[in-house]
Write an enzyme that holds these catalytic residues in place. Structure first.
Site, PDB file in Angstrom:
ATOM      1  N   SER A  45      33.613  43.010  36.646  1.00 34.98           N
ATOM      2  CA  SER A  45      32.807  43.896  35.815  1.00 34.98           C
ATOM      3  C   SER A  45      31.480  43.223  35.478  1.00 34.98           C
ATOM      4  O   SER A  45      30.780  42.763  36.372  1.00 34.98           O
ATOM      5  CB  SER A  45      33.601  44.291  34.568  1.00 34.98           C
ATOM      6  OG  SER A  45      33.035  45.419  33.943  1.00 34.98           O
ATOM      7  N   ASP A 157      36.434  49.661  38.201  1.00 29.05           N
ATOM      8  CA  ASP A 157      36.361  48.408  37.446  1.00 29.05           C
ATOM      9  C   ASP A 157      37.544  47.478  37.726  1.00 29.05           C
ATOM     10  O   ASP A 157      38.704  47.874  37.617  1.00 29.05           O
ATOM     11  CB  ASP A 157      36.323  48.764  35.954  1.00 29.05           C
ATOM     12  CG  ASP A 157      35.889  47.616  35.067  1.00 29.05           C
ATOM     13  OD1 ASP A 157      36.279  46.469  35.338  1.00 29.05           O
ATOM     14  OD2 ASP A 157      35.162  47.868  34.100  1.00 29.05           O
TER      15      ASP A 157
END
Length: 274
Positions: A45, A157
């Protein structure tokens, strides 16, 4: 150099945490000041954005400058559709501009980005090909960001499966793994939840924090910046967050030196300045 031979230097595993991730820049700055070489990086991320810059050889001061000038318009387009509210396409251009690299192969050190295959739930480690697209995928919070199609997979993610990618960087066999967990103090900042999207994000970050807690003990050195009182979503606290990263890692430098020396991995490249 073959993977079996390992690399010189420590490996950095940079966890995600939206804006909190910039605390990793402070950790990077202190390691550089202490002349501790970094030989490989992994990121999930927001940690993938910082990690890409480190792997490209962007210095800590320059990287801090990018972070202080950053705004959400550099990272997202408001473009609602059935798969999400925003598109992360600007991340690709931002990463390429910051690093000067379009592919993993152009980086100066081994780098891995962790994403999640939303269809299978599998962890996906990206180590070659388009750099910006890989980072975009790793940052794509499901339900908010639209997923990224890459290598025949639908990616979101990486925090869903591994928000603190210790194993990903350990595959390069570094002298030691330093992991930066920016969510360790997440629960101490409660804020006011006014909108449904804030509730969703709060729930998501809480889930990711639980996953991060399970991974932290696998690192040789775990750095946990105190991000209490800083905004998770606004870039106004970037200077404060970078300082918190510096403060978290500086007392741990003697321990890191002891870990590396105990393994007989000290060489001329480790010009310790502690």
């Amino acid at each position: 150099m073959s993977e079996d031979a390992g690399i010189k230097g420590v490996g950095l595993a940079l966890g995600g945490g939206i804006v909190y991730t910039v605390a990793s820049i402070g950790v990077y700055r202190v390691l550089e000041e202490a002349k501790i070489p970094i030989g490989a990086v992994s990121g999930t991320s927001g940690g993938a954005i910082v990690g890409a810059a480190i792997a490209a050889g962007v210095g800590p001061d320059e990287l801090a400058g990018y972070a202080q000038e950053m705004d959400w318009s550099d990272l997202v387009w408001i473009f609602p559709n059935k798969m999400g509210l925003v598109r992360g396409d600007p991340i690709v251009r931002f990463v390429e501009k910051m690093t000067g690299c379009r592919t993993f192969e152009e980086l100066k050190m081994p780098f891995s980005v962790v994403a999640s295959d939303i269809n299978t739930g599998e962890e996906v480690r990206l180590t070659r090909g388009p750099l910006g697209s890989a980072v975009q995928a790793s940052c794509s919070i499901p339900g908010l960001f639209q997923p990224v199609q890459l290598d025949g997979r639908l990616l979101v993610d990486g925090g869903i499966v591994d928000n603190l990618p210790v194993e990903a960087v350990r595959q390069h066999r570094p002298a030691a793994v330093v992991a930066v967990d920016v969510l360790s103090y997440f629960e101490s900042y409660q804020g006011r939840l006014r909108l449904g999207i804030q509730v969703v994000l709060k729930a998501y970050e809480t889930m990711v924090k639980r996953i991060t807690d399970l991974k932290g003990h696998k690192a040789d050195l775990l750095v946990q910046p105190n991000v209490s009182g800083c905004s998770l979503y606004s870039f106004r606290d970037v200077p404060k967050l970078i300082k918190r990263g510096e403060e978290a890692v500086r007392p741990l430098l003697p321990r890191l030196r002891a870990i590396v020396e105990s393994r007989g991995n000290v060489s001329g490249s480790f010009a310790w300045d502690i």
